[in-house]
Design an enzyme around this catalytic site. Sequence first.
Site, PDB file in Angstrom:
ATOM      1  N   SER A 278      20.475  20.278   0.557  1.00 28.85           N
ATOM      2  CA  SER A 278      20.608  18.825   0.683  1.00 28.85           C
ATOM      3  C   SER A 278      19.695  18.008  -0.220  1.00 28.85           C
ATOM      4  O   SER A 278      19.841  16.784  -0.294  1.00 28.85           O
ATOM      5  CB  SER A 278      20.360  18.421   2.138  1.00 28.85           C
ATOM      6  OG  SER A 278      21.284  19.050   3.000  1.00 28.85           O
ATOM      7  N   SER A 279      18.757  18.627  -0.905  1.00 26.58           N
ATOM      8  CA  SER A 279      17.866  17.882  -1.793  1.00 26.58           C
ATOM      9  C   SER A 279      18.622  17.129  -2.881  1.00 26.58           C
ATOM     10  O   SER A 279      18.114  16.153  -3.436  1.00 26.58           O
ATOM     11  CB  SER A 279      16.852  18.830  -2.445  1.00 26.58           C
ATOM     12  OG  SER A 279      15.979  19.353  -1.479  1.00 26.58           O
TER      13      SER A 279
END
Length: 701
Positions: free
Chosen positions: A395-396
């Site tokens: 998700s970064s």
Amino acid sequence: MRRQRTGKTKPKTSSLRFRLNLLFFIAFLLLAILVAQLGYLQIVFGDKFEAEVERTDKTVISGNVPRGMIYDAKGRVLVGNEAQNAITYTKGINVKSEEMLSVAKKLSQYLVVPAVTLQPSALADFYLANTKHYQTVLTKLPRDQRVDSEGNSLAESKLYHNASQYVQKNVKQELSTEEQQVATIYSKMAAAYQLSTVFIKNQDVTATEVAQIGEHLSDLPGISVGTNWQREYPNGDSIRSILGNVTTEQQGLPEDTLNAMLATGYSRNDRVGNSYLEKQYESILRGTKSQTEVEVSSSNQILNSLTEYSGQKGANLNLTIDSAYQTKVEADLAQVYASAKKAGDTQYSDGAYAVAMDPKTGAIKAIAGIQSDPKTGKTTDDALGVINRTFVMGSSVKAAMVLGGLQSGAISVANNTIADTPIYLRATPVKKSVYPIGTFSSLNAVSALEVSSNIYMMWLAMREGKAEYTPNTYMRMGNSNIFQDMRSNFQQYGLGYKTGIDLPGEVDGYLGSTTLNGVIKTGSVLDLSYGNYDAYTLIQMIQYISTVANGGYRMEPYVVNSVEQTTDSGKNKAKTYQHQPVTLNRVGFTNDQLALVKQGLYNVVHGTNAWGTAHTLKDVKPAMAAKTGTAQSFYYDPSNPNNTNPPETTTLSFVGYAPADDPKLAIAIVFPNLSTSSTGGYNTTLAKMMVEDYFKIEGNN
């Protein structure tokens, strides 16, 4: 009746005598001319011929100079040179083996060299340097190893080769300690080329050895007392993998670049950079060799030498890395990784990595890595893993996904709310977020970033892909270029492609396949949207978050800030190169679009939603903006080529910047292949340390 003789034979005798006299006269005349010519040459050109006999040749030979040093951002030495006494040998022209052997024997009386195991060929050379041995061996060679098929003697080089082979096979040499010393010295001397200089001993030369050899230099032709240097590292092994290494004199030039380097003035035994910064900046660090004019007599003896040019020490590199901060980051990374190991979360872990950068310039502030062997648990420094290892980051990357959705028109600043409905594909587990289904009825872009909604990103991808979707039945992407469009968006930030950092060995990202049997892999499109498909390097991740932090400018990362040349006085420095920040591209989002995403990143840390992913960092000063990542991953055992049934693991990542309102530091972190049950928050723990340490160190400078 007897006939009387007549006098007709007399003219023949006279004619013969005349011819003989003529020949004698001609011979005398030629001899007289020759004597006259010799006399003429002696009188007129005698001095010239005598000078020619005594003629000397002048040859210029080169010598090495110390390499340039490497400093950190604050002027601290990272790589220096330690000067040492050295004993050298300069080989003359056509020096005979027996002459070198004689010098080696004399030198061994004053010098102790480290014992080495000589190769058979070197032992044979030492044995054959004795002329009597050589002649004896020649007599023992078979005829076909001495003469050719026509009975002519073989060339000297071929004879010597055959003699050497004979000695290696048939002569057993058991050297005494004294003979071992002589043989070692001789082997070093024999390795030199004509008018080249080699070290006989360049470490731990004692003052007594220097004094005794200095007193007997007249008896040791070619031997000199000089200075050698060795690379030293005041910070120990810190970022050694980035700094690189220098070959030894024995290793000399690397085989893969040998011919090219010889053509540019190197000698075979020159010490050169063979990895990373030492190699990348070899032409700068090497300096300019000294030039010494050597006078050689007609009998090939060195009569005199004169230094025409003392050489120029290599230029120095000034790095962007602050060694004080670098040391802290390395220690922090090791500490957090040790805690993960203690918690039992590193069974399949193969390391951890962290990097810090100035988001406005691309200057690397610290770069650290640990490589771990899951089988043995042994860890080694691997800062280079930041640029040459790829990971599925999770998700970064969602900030780039939301900005892409805004740019494409799938959402807008005014209208960016999407229903938080899971996606059901046929024969596939439900595609959802970490939090329970039904937690949110809908989310806007800011909230989706704060709680790290996978659902939001997948619906965003479906809008961009013009998806036709029926739950549990059917999904088709109307936009056949959806993979290309999404990757083009990520590429704007550097994700998946080389960043251009000034270190060799950087790799691209790993981009997964886009079709199966000619059909778009719709499930993979959805995975790509929330960072669970393509793999990126950590240097790409920090370039990406820096682009968001600085307002859309993708900066080229760099570790060398400037190059300085030490002046003759050794005190002042003349700067010959100053790096200027390089903008690779400008991402075309609007200020309002960026402000929306930045608010989401700020809320990841400072928001109030219970599902926020980095609220533990809200007390960090200065205030941070960030995005965490958790990706499903698998451990692939390098010793198992088939990698059947690889164990499932979890990769934790983190990107962020501080201060949130005026970024001066960007950081990126990854902990790959942790246990799926890991709840340690290792990425946020390390992020807190890296930010607080940086501004504490900067505040003290």
